[in-house]
Design a protein around this motif. Structure first.
Motif, mmCIF file in Angstrom:
data_model
loop_
_atom_site.group_PDB
_atom_site.id
_atom_site.type_symbol
_atom_site.label_atom_id
_atom_site.label_comp_id
_atom_site.label_asym_id
_atom_site.label_seq_id
_atom_site.Cartn_x
_atom_site.Cartn_y
_atom_site.Cartn_z
ATOM 1 N N ASP B 193 0.867 -1.186 0.000
ATOM 2 C CA ASP B 193 0.000 0.000 0.000
ATOM 3 C C ASP B 193 0.902 1.234 0.000
ATOM 4 O O ASP B 193 1.464 1.612 1.023
ATOM 5 C CB ASP B 193 -0.907 -0.043 1.250
ATOM 6 C CG ASP B 193 -1.889 1.123 1.302
ATOM 7 O OD1 ASP B 193 -1.917 1.947 0.361
ATOM 8 O OD2 ASP B 193 -2.644 1.206 2.295
ATOM 9 N N CYS B 196 0.373 4.984 2.385
ATOM 10 C CA CYS B 196 -0.683 4.363 3.207
ATOM 11 C C CYS B 196 -1.225 5.297 4.272
ATOM 12 O O CYS B 196 -2.264 5.007 4.870
ATOM 13 C CB CYS B 196 -0.141 3.098 3.872
ATOM 14 S SG CYS B 196 1.197 3.444 5.038
ATOM 15 N N GLY B 199 -2.823 4.093 7.589
ATOM 16 C CA GLY B 199 -2.982 2.645 7.425
ATOM 17 C C GLY B 199 -4.416 2.133 7.406
ATOM 18 O O GLY B 199 -4.640 0.928 7.542
ATOM 19 N N TYR B 201 -6.632 1.778 4.991
ATOM 20 C CA TYR B 201 -6.921 0.802 3.932
ATOM 21 C C TYR B 201 -5.959 -0.392 3.985
ATOM 22 O O TYR B 201 -6.330 -1.500 3.603
ATOM 23 C CB TYR B 201 -6.904 1.475 2.550
ATOM 24 C CG TYR B 201 -8.043 2.476 2.373
ATOM 25 C CD1 TYR B 201 -9.318 2.193 2.867
ATOM 26 C CD2 TYR B 201 -7.857 3.693 1.733
ATOM 27 C CE1 TYR B 201 -10.367 3.097 2.730
ATOM 28 C CE2 TYR B 201 -8.907 4.604 1.579
ATOM 29 C CZ TYR B 201 -10.165 4.300 2.087
ATOM 30 O OH TYR B 201 -11.196 5.188 1.947
ATOM 31 N N SER B 202 -4.748 -0.172 4.499
ATOM 32 C CA SER B 202 -3.829 -1.314 4.697
ATOM 33 C C SER B 202 -4.468 -2.324 5.643
ATOM 34 O O SER B 202 -4.450 -3.536 5.398
ATOM 35 C CB SER B 202 -2.501 -0.859 5.319
ATOM 36 O OG SER B 202 -1.914 0.166 4.582
ATOM 37 N N VAL B 212 0.185 -7.250 4.284
ATOM 38 C CA VAL B 212 0.208 -5.901 3.709
ATOM 39 C C VAL B 212 1.409 -5.126 4.231
ATOM 40 O O VAL B 212 1.633 -5.055 5.443
ATOM 41 C CB VAL B 212 -1.096 -5.130 4.049
ATOM 42 C CG1 VAL B 212 -1.064 -3.728 3.425
ATOM 43 C CG2 VAL B 212 -2.322 -5.899 3.555
ATOM 44 N N GLY B 214 2.521 -1.413 4.342
ATOM 45 C CA GLY B 214 2.130 -0.019 4.133
ATOM 46 C C GLY B 214 3.363 0.866 4.123
ATOM 47 O O GLY B 214 4.195 0.771 5.027
ATOM 48 N N ASP B 216 4.860 4.878 3.715
ATOM 49 C CA ASP B 216 4.525 6.295 3.695
ATOM 50 C C ASP B 216 5.762 7.104 4.085
ATOM 51 O O ASP B 216 6.584 6.622 4.874
ATOM 52 C CB ASP B 216 3.369 6.578 4.678
ATOM 53 C CG ASP B 216 2.617 7.843 4.297
ATOM 54 O OD1 ASP B 216 1.635 7.744 3.541
ATOM 55 O OD2 ASP B 216 3.020 8.940 4.740
ATOM 56 N N ALA B 225 -0.321 4.463 12.396
ATOM 57 C CA ALA B 225 -0.538 3.198 11.688
ATOM 58 C C ALA B 225 0.014 2.020 12.490
ATOM 59 O O ALA B 225 -0.655 0.997 12.667
ATOM 60 C CB ALA B 225 0.112 3.254 10.309
ATOM 61 N N ALA B 233 -0.572 -6.639 8.911
ATOM 62 C CA ALA B 233 -0.165 -5.336 8.379
ATOM 63 C C ALA B 233 1.109 -4.867 9.061
ATOM 64 O O ALA B 233 1.232 -4.938 10.276
ATOM 65 C CB ALA B 233 -1.275 -4.309 8.604
ATOM 66 N N PHE B 235 4.287 -1.584 8.700
ATOM 67 C CA PHE B 235 4.433 -0.260 8.095
ATOM 68 C C PHE B 235 5.894 0.178 8.072
ATOM 69 O O PHE B 235 6.618 -0.009 9.047
ATOM 70 C CB PHE B 235 3.574 0.756 8.866
ATOM 71 C CG PHE B 235 2.104 0.436 8.777
ATOM 72 C CD1 PHE B 235 1.366 0.832 7.679
ATOM 73 C CD2 PHE B 235 1.480 -0.305 9.776
ATOM 74 C CE1 PHE B 235 0.013 0.510 7.575
ATOM 75 C CE2 PHE B 235 0.129 -0.630 9.683
ATOM 76 C CZ PHE B 235 -0.602 -0.219 8.578
#
Lengths: 85, 387
Positions: B193, B196, B199, B201-202, B212, B214, B216, B225, B233, B235
């Motif tokens: 993602d 993201c 987060g 939608y992640s 996932v 994410g 950013d 997130a 998930a 990040f």
């Protein structure tokens, strides 16, 4: 021109290049000449408002007067007087 | 002095307030309420400069920065509730000044057309500039708020963990993605993602059983997130769209690369000098995708986004003033977006034009009916073209 020093101090601390000495500075269009950028304007507005306890209106800030150093000093002088009254 | 052809007149009379019109300059996105005396005067002025006499003339201030309520709030910029209109009774000189202020009358066509150029700086009120500039100026000078903070809050709930259901973001984007994730995301898939944010939608995709990642560039968003990541998930902070920025993401690792509300900034930068190159981004996406994987892009609609919502609530129409060459808009035309991606070695495999969920009819009927006919978002799915 009571607040000339305040404005000069701000530019000496924040501007990319110094203001000219004397009256020549008053005609400087500090935005068009790139002395400060949009972030600098936001800082400048906040600094002057807190230093003088005044508030600029959106009209003040979008006036031609606001865009020159001399105009800005004149506006600060006026706002300071009306806020004192 | 003349009325530019860019001005339209809309009926706004009600039983309690008869004889009212909205005069709207659809290019400048400015408007003023008029009585029929002023309407007639505008028509007669060209042939008789003295027409209508000295007044008094009745008109109403109705204009405001309506997108302050959100990017997907009514973009029409005039007050819908006629009770909120500010009545003015003006002499001729004052009336002319008010009409000029709202671009219903202009003095000089060359000067007027020059106003459609980009703003030169934050205090420039002569040039209209694009939406980003207008919004930034409004936030900085009128509201004194940080535009970045507003950008988040108009889309996400206070805790930044969900999309606000009371805006079209929730009713269109979020509701659609819930259905789309059910359809497209399955257990064991790997999703990247890009951009993201916090987060939201992640997490939605991870809750479908996908692994996932994410990504950013904002540590502030990533902190939110990470604190709220659901199972599956994770990040990472990486820049996006710069050479080498995504090198830590393995090649041929993702079934889906997802991006929402992000590609537009590669066409019209959010701030001047923004350093982002869509060709680098697309090359990265192509590298990251597994063979047969998909790049899913959810973006504002290149035709209807930020265009005024006109007409009756349940029978809307729109006046589109620009599409290919935008001076106000911030979204590329469809061909501009698609060609960039296909030139990077992708083919289009799906396209959806997304409309709001039914519940939104009760929250904002005008927005609901408008967005149900004129989609404000589209989803494009691309796959790498096999050589």
């Amino acid at each position: 021109m009571k607040h000339e020093q305040l404005v000069r101090d701000f530019f000496s601390q924040n501007a990319k290049s110094p203001l000219p000495e004397g009256e020549e500075a008053l005609d400087v269009h500090y935005l068009d000449d790139g002395l400060i950028d949009s972030f600098g304007i936001v800082t400048m507005i906040a600094d002057f408002e807190s230093a003088l306890g005044v508030a600029f209106t959106a009209e003040d800030m979008q006036s031609y007067e606001f865009q020159t150093v001399g105009g800005l000093i004149g506006l600060l002088d006026r706002l300071a007087i009306s806020s004192a009254n | 002095m003349f009325v530019p052809k860019d001005v339209i007149f809309l009926p706004e009379s009600t039983a309690s307030h008869p004889d009212r019109w909205v005069a709207m300059n659809v290019f400048a996105r400015t408007s003023l309420g008029l009585s029929s005396g002023v309407f007639r005067l505008l028509g007669e002025m060209a042939s008789d400069p003295e027409a209508g006499g000295e007044g008094p003339f009745r008109c109403w201030r109705i204009e405001y920065f309506s997108n302050e309520a959100g990017l997907l709030a009514d973009p029409s910029r005039f007050r819908r509730n006629t009770e909120d209109w500010e009545e003015l009774n003006l002499n001729r000189t004052e009336l002319v000044a008010e009409l000029k202020k709202h671009c219903i009358l202009v003095d000089d066509e060359v000067v007027y057309l020059d106003r459609f150029k980009p703003k030169r700086h934050l205090l420039d009120s002569v040039h209209f500039g694009n939406f980003h500039q207008q919004h930034g100026q409004h936030m900085a000078l009128t509201r004194r708020k940080d535009p970045a903070d507003w950008w988040m809050r108009q889309k996400f709930s206070e805790d930044q963990l969900s999309v606000r259901p009371d805006t079209l973001y929730g009713a269109i984007q979020s509701k659609f993605l819930e259905r789309y994730a059910e359809e497209r995301i399955s257990n064991g898939m790997t999703v990247v993602d890009l951009g993201c944010g916090t987060g939201v939608y992640s997490n939605l995709m991870a809750s479908r059983g996908a692994a996932v990642l994410g990504i950013d560039p904002s540590e502030e968003y990533l902190a939110v997130a990470r604190a709220n990541a659901v199972q599956g998930a994770r990040f990472e902070n990486m820049k996006i769209g710069e050479a080498g920025a995504l090198d830590d993401v393995p090649s041929a690792s993702a079934d889906i690369v997802f991006m929402s509300d992000a590609l537009l900034f590669y066409f019209v930068p959010f701030y001047p000098g923004q350093n982002a190159d869509i060709r680098i981004l697309l090359k990265d996406i192509r590298r990251i995708l597994k063979p047969g994987g998909s790049f899913v892009s959810l973006e504002p609609h290149g035709a209807f986004y930020l265009m005024p919502w006109l007409g009756a609530i349940d029978r809307p129409f729109v006046v589109i003033t620009e599409y290919l060459r935008k001076s106000f808009g911030i979204v590329p035309p469809l061909s501009g977006l698609i060609q960039q991606v296909t030139q990077a070695g992708f083919v289009v495999t799906d396209m959806r034009e997304i409309v709001p969920a039914d519940y939104f009819k009760e929250i904002d009927p005008r927005g609901y009916y408008f967005a149900s006919e004129f989609p404000l978002w589209h989803l494009l799915e691309f796959r790498p073209f096999a050589h």
